[in-house]
Write a protein that holds these residues in place. Structure first.
Motif: not given
Length: 537
Positions: A61-89
């Motif tokens: 589970f911790e490694l899954g969280c690591f992967a999700g956060a790393l994806l934000v770091s790599l590609f997150g700026e392409r999406f708005s903050r609210r958009g990212l929240l929706f995507i990760y739901t």
């Protein structure tokens, strides 16, 4: 229909905080649910997990969280903050549904990992969204308020599990209903986000000035053409332009060019990562996951008493967190970090000594130490870390750096959870001394490398990291200057004579064009241009 449910002024950050709070409740639920059900009769009968497999499920589970956060770091700026929240739901809901319907260990692990990806992305994005939509003087309080919801999530998981086990001690409905709480929480958050504003700083960084002006107007509760709104937009635009001119890519971050680091992004990202990673090495992660085990094995309580004490400690954790709302802005980030780090270290030393002696009286003292540790932790390194590590990053690096910080925290959470049982088995009480050493080390780290950001607008933090400037000393100068200007403005009255001091961005926005921070930036830009011209000549 009025935007954002008609909310304006201070009411809007409160609504944003409540919305983000649902995301932090989700964090608390995920953090505690598995621990609440993993030893129950029905869960053991359904999955029959060995001790090592229990650790594997938790760690993946911790490694899954690591992967999700790393994806934000790599590609997150392409999406708005609210958009990212929706995507990760989406992965969060899919993962929680798989957990509810799990028929075997494979489904359980898959559900936990997929949900982890969603939670990693959500926890990486929430601090950025909150920091960028909050007034400078309330930014820390807003984050701390939301982090109290994390503890509420843990309490819901614990006491809901306790109640369900009393009613259905041997039925699968107990753990299935608990896993379903994740779906409910993330769905409520997604619905609330629909009515909340986007980060004005992200909007400006992507050229959406009209939308940014509308958001700032609502946050300041002023007309869109008001002078304060104009100044906020101008300040944000100037700061973001300055940041972007000095690089905003991963290549820029890891490329070292002489005299060309602008707002010193490398140091800011490195400092943010160190502060974020300090949290798992403080011992908090271990206490969160192995609290009942510590009460039983180290302190010597019975299984029933250990379970009750764990619940009472979580209630105290929540009550103690309310004081953080006051301390984070009044005492400041640096003072909270340093004082509590020393106190946490002392508490760990005493806890180690009591566990080593291992008598009934020392067991009671050890229990007091655990309560004290949780108090010091929440007053300094729980909410403060999530606030500070994000706010010292520039707008152009907030998604990259913020995602990287949270990814590293999840990664080291995984490492600590794997190492700690082995450490306790090999050196016993000495493991608490290891955490004490880390806690003591944090005080000088903060003293030398972490500038104070309490009450400082995000745009002004750039001035602390200009080349040739000591960030710690510069933060003291800027905060002193801001207080003087705020007092002068209050005495002489605002533009409408009411002496207002509420702003979203710089408190120095009312100083006119001759702002010390901007003069430094302009001087630095002018020096850079002169150097380039001289080279050409």
């Amino acid at each position: 229909m009025k935007p954002y449910l008609g909310l304006r002024g201070n009411k809007l950050p409160v609504a944003i905080s409540l919305t983000a709070g649902m995301g932090w409740i989700l964090f608390g639920l995920d953090d505690a649910i598995l621990g609440a059900v993993i030893t129950t009769t029905a869960f053991e009968r359904e999955f029959n997990l060995s001790t090592s497999m229990q650790g594997t499920v938790t760690s993946l589970f911790e490694l899954g969280c690591f992967a999700g956060a790393l994806l934000v770091s790599l590609f997150g700026e392409r999406f708005s903050r609210r958009g990212l929240l929706f995507i990760y739901t989406v992965p969060m809901i899919i993962g929680s549904v798989i957990q509810v319907a799990a028929q075997n260990t494979g489904m359980l692990i898959a559900g936990r990992m997929i949900a982890g990806v969603g939670l990693g992305g959500i926890t990486s994005t929430l601090p950025s969204w909150q920091n960028e939509t909050s007034p400078a003087k309330l930014r820390g309080t807003v984050i701390c308020t939301s982090l109290s919801f994390l503890i509420i999530g843990q309490l819901i998981a614990y006491w809901a599990g306790y109640g369900l086990l009393q009613q259905f001690p041997t039925e699968n409905i107990t753990w299935r209903l608990l896993f379903a709480l994740q779906t409910i929480s993330v769905s409520i958050m997604a619905f609330m986000v629909l009515f909340m504003p986007e980060s004005p700083r992200w909007l400006i960084a992507h050229g959406r000035y009209d939308q940014a002006r509308s958001v700032v107007s609502c946050l300041l509760n002023r007309p869109e053409n008001d002078i304060l709104v104009n100044e906020q937009i101008e300040d944000m635009t100037r700061a973001i332009t300055f940041e972007q001119e000095h690089g905003a890519t991963w290549t820029d971050l890891f490329t070292f060019k002489k005299n060309d680091d602008g707002p010193r992004e490398k140091r800011r990202v490195f400092t943010a990562c160190c502060i974020q990673v300090a949290q798992p090495f403080s011992g908090s992660t271990v206490l969160s996951f192995y609290l009942t085990t510590i009460f039983e094995g180290s302190v010597g309580f019975s299984e029933h008493l250990s379970t009750l004490m764990s619940g009472f400690l979580q209630v105290w954790f929540l009550l103690a967190s309310f004081l953080t709302w006051f301390l984070i802005e009044r005492a400041g980030r640096r003072n909270c970090f340093m004082v509590t780090a020393i106190c946490m270290g002392i508490t760990m030393v005493v806890l180690a000594a009591m566990v080593k002696v291992n008598t009934k009286p020392t067991g009671y003292v050890a229990t007091v130490c655990l309560f004290l540790y949780q108090s010091f932790f929440t007053w300094g390194w729980m909410a403060g870390v999530w606030c500070y590590s994000n706010e010292i990053l520039s707008t152009t690096y907030r998604a990259k750096g913020g995602g990287l910080c949270v990814a590293l925290q999840w990664l080291f959470d995984f490492v600590i959870l794997q190492v700690t049982p082995i450490g306790i088995d090999q050196i016993g009480w000495g493991m608490f001394l290891v955490f004490a050493v880390f806690n003591f080390a944090y005080a000088p780290l903060v003293w030398f490398f972490c500038p104070e950001t309490a009450g400082v607008p995000l745009e002004s933090i750039d001035a602390m990291y200009l080349p040739g400037v000591d960030p710690v000393k510069e933060s003291k100068r800027i905060r002193k200057h801001m207080k003087e200007q705020a007092t002068e403005r209050y005495v002489h009255g605002g533009e409408n004579g009411k002496g207002e001091r509420h702003e979203l961005g710089r408190i120095t926005s009312l100083m006119g064009e001759n702002k010390p921070e901007e003069r430094r930036i302009e001087n630095f830009d002018a020096g850079t241009q002169n150097t380039k011209m001289a080279t050409l000549e």
